[in-house]
Design a protein around this motif. Sequence first.
Motif, PDB file in Angstrom:
ATOM      1  N   LEU A 205      55.751  86.900 -13.466  1.00 17.83           N
ATOM      2  CA  LEU A 205      55.474  87.988 -12.869  1.00 17.83           C
ATOM      3  C   LEU A 205      56.341  88.421 -11.571  1.00 17.83           C
ATOM      4  O   LEU A 205      56.324  89.592 -11.325  1.00 17.83           O
ATOM      5  CB  LEU A 205      53.745  87.586 -12.148  1.00 17.83           C
ATOM      6  CG  LEU A 205      52.667  87.465 -13.539  1.00 17.83           C
ATOM      7  CD1 LEU A 205      51.412  87.166 -12.481  1.00 17.83           C
ATOM      8  CD2 LEU A 205      52.578  88.670 -14.022  1.00 17.83           C
ATOM      9  N   SER A 206      56.803  87.124 -10.990  1.00 21.05           N
ATOM     10  CA  SER A 206      57.760  87.602 -10.125  1.00 21.05           C
ATOM     11  C   SER A 206      58.917  88.346 -10.256  1.00 21.05           C
ATOM     12  O   SER A 206      59.527  89.394  -9.460  1.00 21.05           O
ATOM     13  CB  SER A 206      58.142  86.223  -9.273  1.00 21.05           C
ATOM     14  OG  SER A 206      59.134  85.550  -9.969  1.00 21.05           O
ATOM     15  N   LEU A 207      59.522  88.281 -11.363  1.00 24.16           N
ATOM     16  CA  LEU A 207      60.548  88.975 -11.995  1.00 24.16           C
ATOM     17  C   LEU A 207      60.204  90.637 -12.222  1.00 24.16           C
ATOM     18  O   LEU A 207      60.907  91.443 -11.937  1.00 24.16           O
ATOM     19  CB  LEU A 207      61.070  88.383 -13.359  1.00 24.16           C
ATOM     20  CG  LEU A 207      61.926  87.127 -13.083  1.00 24.16           C
ATOM     21  CD1 LEU A 207      62.027  86.346 -14.523  1.00 24.16           C
ATOM     22  CD2 LEU A 207      63.051  87.238 -12.165  1.00 24.16           C
ATOM     23  N   TRP A 208      58.934  90.459 -12.757  1.00 24.07           N
ATOM     24  CA  TRP A 208      58.455  92.251 -13.078  1.00 24.07           C
ATOM     25  C   TRP A 208      58.046  92.910 -12.067  1.00 24.07           C
ATOM     26  O   TRP A 208      58.423  94.092 -11.860  1.00 24.07           O
ATOM     27  CB  TRP A 208      57.430  91.949 -14.303  1.00 24.07           C
ATOM     28  CG  TRP A 208      56.968  93.246 -14.774  1.00 24.07           C
ATOM     29  CD1 TRP A 208      55.614  93.754 -14.663  1.00 24.07           C
ATOM     30  CD2 TRP A 208      57.768  94.446 -15.218  1.00 24.07           C
ATOM     31  NE1 TRP A 208      55.212  94.895 -15.038  1.00 24.07           N
ATOM     32  CE2 TRP A 208      56.577  95.499 -15.483  1.00 24.07           C
ATOM     33  CE3 TRP A 208      58.667  94.604 -15.421  1.00 24.07           C
ATOM     34  CZ2 TRP A 208      56.885  96.630 -16.052  1.00 24.07           C
ATOM     35  CZ3 TRP A 208      59.246  95.786 -16.154  1.00 24.07           C
ATOM     36  CH2 TRP A 208      58.310  96.667 -16.531  1.00 24.07           C
ATOM     37  N   TYR A 209      57.301  92.192 -11.050  1.00 24.01           N
ATOM     38  CA  TYR A 209      56.934  92.941  -9.788  1.00 24.01           C
ATOM     39  C   TYR A 209      57.779  92.615  -8.691  1.00 24.01           C
ATOM     40  O   TYR A 209      57.481  93.371  -7.463  1.00 24.01           O
ATOM     41  CB  TYR A 209      55.298  92.373  -9.497  1.00 24.01           C
ATOM     42  CG  TYR A 209      54.293  92.682 -10.546  1.00 24.01           C
ATOM     43  CD1 TYR A 209      53.812  93.960 -10.290  1.00 24.01           C
ATOM     44  CD2 TYR A 209      53.933  91.875 -11.454  1.00 24.01           C
ATOM     45  CE1 TYR A 209      52.904  94.079 -11.186  1.00 24.01           C
ATOM     46  CE2 TYR A 209      53.124  92.229 -12.505  1.00 24.01           C
ATOM     47  CZ  TYR A 209      52.592  93.450 -12.227  1.00 24.01           C
ATOM     48  OH  TYR A 209      51.334  93.794 -13.181  1.00 24.01           O
TER      49      TYR A 209
ATOM     50  N   GLY B 208      61.997  93.580 -11.104  1.00 29.64           N
ATOM     51  CA  GLY B 208      61.229  94.723 -11.134  1.00 29.64           C
ATOM     52  C   GLY B 208      61.672  96.017 -12.079  1.00 29.64           C
ATOM     53  O   GLY B 208      61.333  97.222 -11.750  1.00 29.64           O
ATOM     54  N   GLY B 209      62.444  95.619 -12.816  1.00 30.46           N
ATOM     55  CA  GLY B 209      62.951  96.755 -13.760  1.00 30.46           C
ATOM     56  C   GLY B 209      63.028  96.396 -15.342  1.00 30.46           C
ATOM     57  O   GLY B 209      62.715  95.202 -15.527  1.00 30.46           O
ATOM     58  N   GLU B 210      63.211  97.589 -16.213  1.00 36.59           N
ATOM     59  CA  GLU B 210      63.436  97.293 -17.573  1.00 36.59           C
ATOM     60  C   GLU B 210      64.115  98.333 -17.921  1.00 36.59           C
ATOM     61  O   GLU B 210      64.340  99.515 -17.282  1.00 36.59           O
ATOM     62  CB  GLU B 210      62.055  97.256 -18.200  1.00 36.59           C
ATOM     63  CG  GLU B 210      61.319  98.503 -18.467  1.00 36.59           C
ATOM     64  CD  GLU B 210      59.768  98.353 -19.032  1.00 36.59           C
ATOM     65  OE1 GLU B 210      59.771  97.436 -19.666  1.00 36.59           O
ATOM     66  OE2 GLU B 210      59.140  99.221 -19.092  1.00 36.59           O
ATOM     67  N   PHE B 211      65.053  98.157 -19.203  1.00 37.94           N
ATOM     68  CA  PHE B 211      65.564  99.277 -19.741  1.00 37.94           C
ATOM     69  C   PHE B 211      65.990  99.145 -21.209  1.00 37.94           C
ATOM     70  O   PHE B 211      65.734  98.151 -21.777  1.00 37.94           O
ATOM     71  CB  PHE B 211      66.931  99.369 -18.996  1.00 37.94           C
ATOM     72  CG  PHE B 211      67.564 100.772 -18.859  1.00 37.94           C
ATOM     73  CD1 PHE B 211      67.237 101.578 -17.801  1.00 37.94           C
ATOM     74  CD2 PHE B 211      68.297 101.466 -19.443  1.00 37.94           C
ATOM     75  CE1 PHE B 211      67.540 102.907 -17.495  1.00 37.94           C
ATOM     76  CE2 PHE B 211      68.913 102.678 -19.464  1.00 37.94           C
ATOM     77  CZ  PHE B 211      68.411 103.515 -18.366  1.00 37.94           C
ATOM     78  N   HIS B 212      66.129 100.477 -21.700  1.00 37.03           N
ATOM     79  CA  HIS B 212      66.472 100.740 -23.350  1.00 37.03           C
ATOM     80  C   HIS B 212      67.781 101.101 -23.448  1.00 37.03           C
ATOM     81  O   HIS B 212      68.250 101.899 -22.892  1.00 37.03           O
ATOM     82  CB  HIS B 212      65.489 101.553 -24.118  1.00 37.03           C
ATOM     83  CG  HIS B 212      64.025 101.145 -23.946  1.00 37.03           C
ATOM     84  ND1 HIS B 212      63.305 100.391 -24.558  1.00 37.03           N
ATOM     85  CD2 HIS B 212      63.183 101.587 -22.931  1.00 37.03           C
ATOM     86  CE1 HIS B 212      62.015 100.199 -24.307  1.00 37.03           C
ATOM     87  NE2 HIS B 212      61.928 100.878 -23.171  1.00 37.03           N
ATOM     88  N   LEU B 213      68.475 100.548 -24.468  1.00 37.09           N
ATOM     89  CA  LEU B 213      69.849 100.651 -24.816  1.00 37.09           C
ATOM     90  C   LEU B 213      69.962 100.900 -26.227  1.00 37.09           C
ATOM     91  O   LEU B 213      69.655 100.095 -26.994  1.00 37.09           O
ATOM     92  CB  LEU B 213      70.927  99.790 -24.121  1.00 37.09           C
ATOM     93  CG  LEU B 213      72.347  99.653 -24.477  1.00 37.09           C
ATOM     94  CD1 LEU B 213      72.936 100.788 -24.038  1.00 37.09           C
ATOM     95  CD2 LEU B 213      72.898  98.237 -24.228  1.00 37.09           C
ATOM     96  N   THR B 214      70.814 101.837 -26.780  1.00 39.24           N
ATOM     97  CA  THR B 214      71.413 101.963 -28.027  1.00 39.24           C
ATOM     98  C   THR B 214      72.791 101.728 -28.176  1.00 39.24           C
ATOM     99  O   THR B 214      73.497 102.821 -27.563  1.00 39.24           O
ATOM    100  CB  THR B 214      71.024 103.333 -28.716  1.00 39.24           C
ATOM    101  OG1 THR B 214      69.439 103.572 -28.669  1.00 39.24           O
ATOM    102  CG2 THR B 214      71.302 103.460 -30.133  1.00 39.24           C
TER     103      THR B 214
ATOM    104  N   ILE C  78      45.655  90.805 -11.770  1.00 36.16           N
ATOM    105  CA  ILE C  78      45.818  89.844 -12.373  1.00 36.16           C
ATOM    106  C   ILE C  78      45.285  88.623 -11.547  1.00 36.16           C
ATOM    107  O   ILE C  78      44.518  87.817 -11.901  1.00 36.16           O
ATOM    108  CB  ILE C  78      47.130  89.590 -12.639  1.00 36.16           C
ATOM    109  CG1 ILE C  78      47.683  90.672 -13.707  1.00 36.16           C
ATOM    110  CG2 ILE C  78      47.398  88.147 -13.367  1.00 36.16           C
ATOM    111  CD1 ILE C  78      49.173  90.763 -14.135  1.00 36.16           C
ATOM    112  N   PHE C  79      45.578  88.758 -10.213  1.00 35.55           N
ATOM    113  CA  PHE C  79      45.013  87.871  -9.261  1.00 35.55           C
ATOM    114  C   PHE C  79      43.715  87.687  -9.194  1.00 35.55           C
ATOM    115  O   PHE C  79      43.115  86.720  -9.218  1.00 35.55           O
ATOM    116  CB  PHE C  79      45.508  88.067  -7.657  1.00 35.55           C
ATOM    117  CG  PHE C  79      47.034  87.974  -7.566  1.00 35.55           C
ATOM    118  CD1 PHE C  79      48.035  87.333  -8.573  1.00 35.55           C
ATOM    119  CD2 PHE C  79      47.488  88.645  -6.613  1.00 35.55           C
ATOM    120  CE1 PHE C  79      49.374  87.483  -8.597  1.00 35.55           C
ATOM    121  CE2 PHE C  79      49.066  88.733  -6.391  1.00 35.55           C
ATOM    122  CZ  PHE C  79      49.951  88.006  -7.359  1.00 35.55           C
TER     123      PHE C  79
END
Length: 388
Positions: free
Chosen positions: A332-336, A185-191, A365-366
Motif C-alpha cells: 500500500l505504501s508504494l501505491w499510495y 504512487g504511479g503505474e504505466f503501460h509501455l509497448t 481499506i483501513f
Amino acid sequence: MNVYNENIVRLIRLYLAGSISDEEKAVLESWVEEREENRCFFKEMLRDNRFASEFPEFRDIDMEKGWSCFLNRTQARKSKLFTRVLKYVAAVVIPVAIGLVVWLVGKDVTLDPQQIGGVIYPGMNKATLILSDGVKVSLGKLEEGEIRLEEGRRVRRTDGGLVYEDGGNGKKIELKYNTLQIPKGGEFHLTLSDGTRVTLNSATDLRYPVIFDENERRVFLSGEAYFEVATDSTRPFYVMTDEVQVQVYGTSFNVNTRRPEGVQTVLESGKVGIKAIRSGNECVLKPGELACFDPKDGSMAIRQVDPRQYLAWVKGVFAFEDETLENIMTTLSLWYDVEVFYQTESVKQLHFSGYLGRYKEIQNIFDVITEATGVLFSVKGRTIVISR
C-alpha cells in the motif's frame, strides 16, 4: 464461531471460474450445508456482480443459474433449506488473526481532486522517461503526441502509455537505451519496439533498447512488471534483474523483485526459463507455476499457484492471501506513496486475506482492517501510524 476462511473463498472463486475439481466441489458443498450463514454467504457471492466487475473473465457467468444448479446438487443429500438472508459481509475475523475481506471494501468512492486535505488517493499513470542522452521527460500530464528520440526516431504517447515502433528492419544496429522510471504512487503501460506490452507497477524501473537488434531482446527490471511478450522464435526475450534472468519466446508472466522472500516470477501462459545469475542454475516454469529465488542462500523454489492472485494488480485489484500486515502495508505504501510507522511491532505479523479495489481511497481499506482486528490507523500528512 467464525465460519469464513481463505480456503472457502478460494473454492468459491474456483467454482465461479468453472475450474473447481470434483473433490474441491464436494468440500464446498459440505461447507455450504453445515450452517445457514454459510449457505447465505455463498449465495451472496454468486449474486454479487462486483466480483465480475473486478475480474472481467467472470462477467459471462450466469450467477442465478449457478445458484440453482448448486441447490439442486445439495438438495439431493439434504432436504432442509435455509431461507434467512445474511446481510452483505464486508469483513469478518477468522482464527489466528487472519482478516477476510470480501471482494471489495465498502462503497465506491468518487475521487475528487478538489476534496479537502487529509484524504490519501490511490496512484495514477505517471512516469519519467530518461533518454539515452540523459534528457528526462515527465509523462505525468503530457498530451498525446510524439516524443523525439535520437537519430530522428520518435515514440508515440497515447492513452495506453508509450508506444515504440521498430525501424530496425532486422539489421545490426547500435543499441540505444531508454529507461522508464515509475515513482511511488504511479503505474504505466509501455509497448516495446517488437510489440511486447509491459505494465509497470509503482516504484519500478525498466531499461530497454529503443530498437532491438537481430539477435535478441533484452530488458532490465527493478521492481514489478507484467509482460505480454510478442512471439519471435528467432530472437529470445530476456528480463534481467539483479538476481535472475528470465528467458521467454512468447508468453505472459509477472516478475516482482520486491518480495521479502526473494524474486518472484509467475507464469500465466507459455514457457519461461529462470536462471540464477550467480550460480547459473536454471529451471523451467509451466503455466500456473511460481518460481521464487532466495538471494540469501541461492535457492530456487517452485510451486503451483493461481496466477490470477499475482496478476490481480494489473486489473485494478489488491489480492492478499494470508499476507502479513507488514507486507500489505509495504504494498500500500508504494501505491499510495505514504510512509508507515508502527507503534506496536507485534501487529506486523497479523495475517489477512482479501480482495480490495486498487483505485479506492486508502481509508476504505483501513476501516475494514480496523473493524476486523481492532488495529488502529492514524493519518498524519503522508505518514500512517499503526497502533493497537
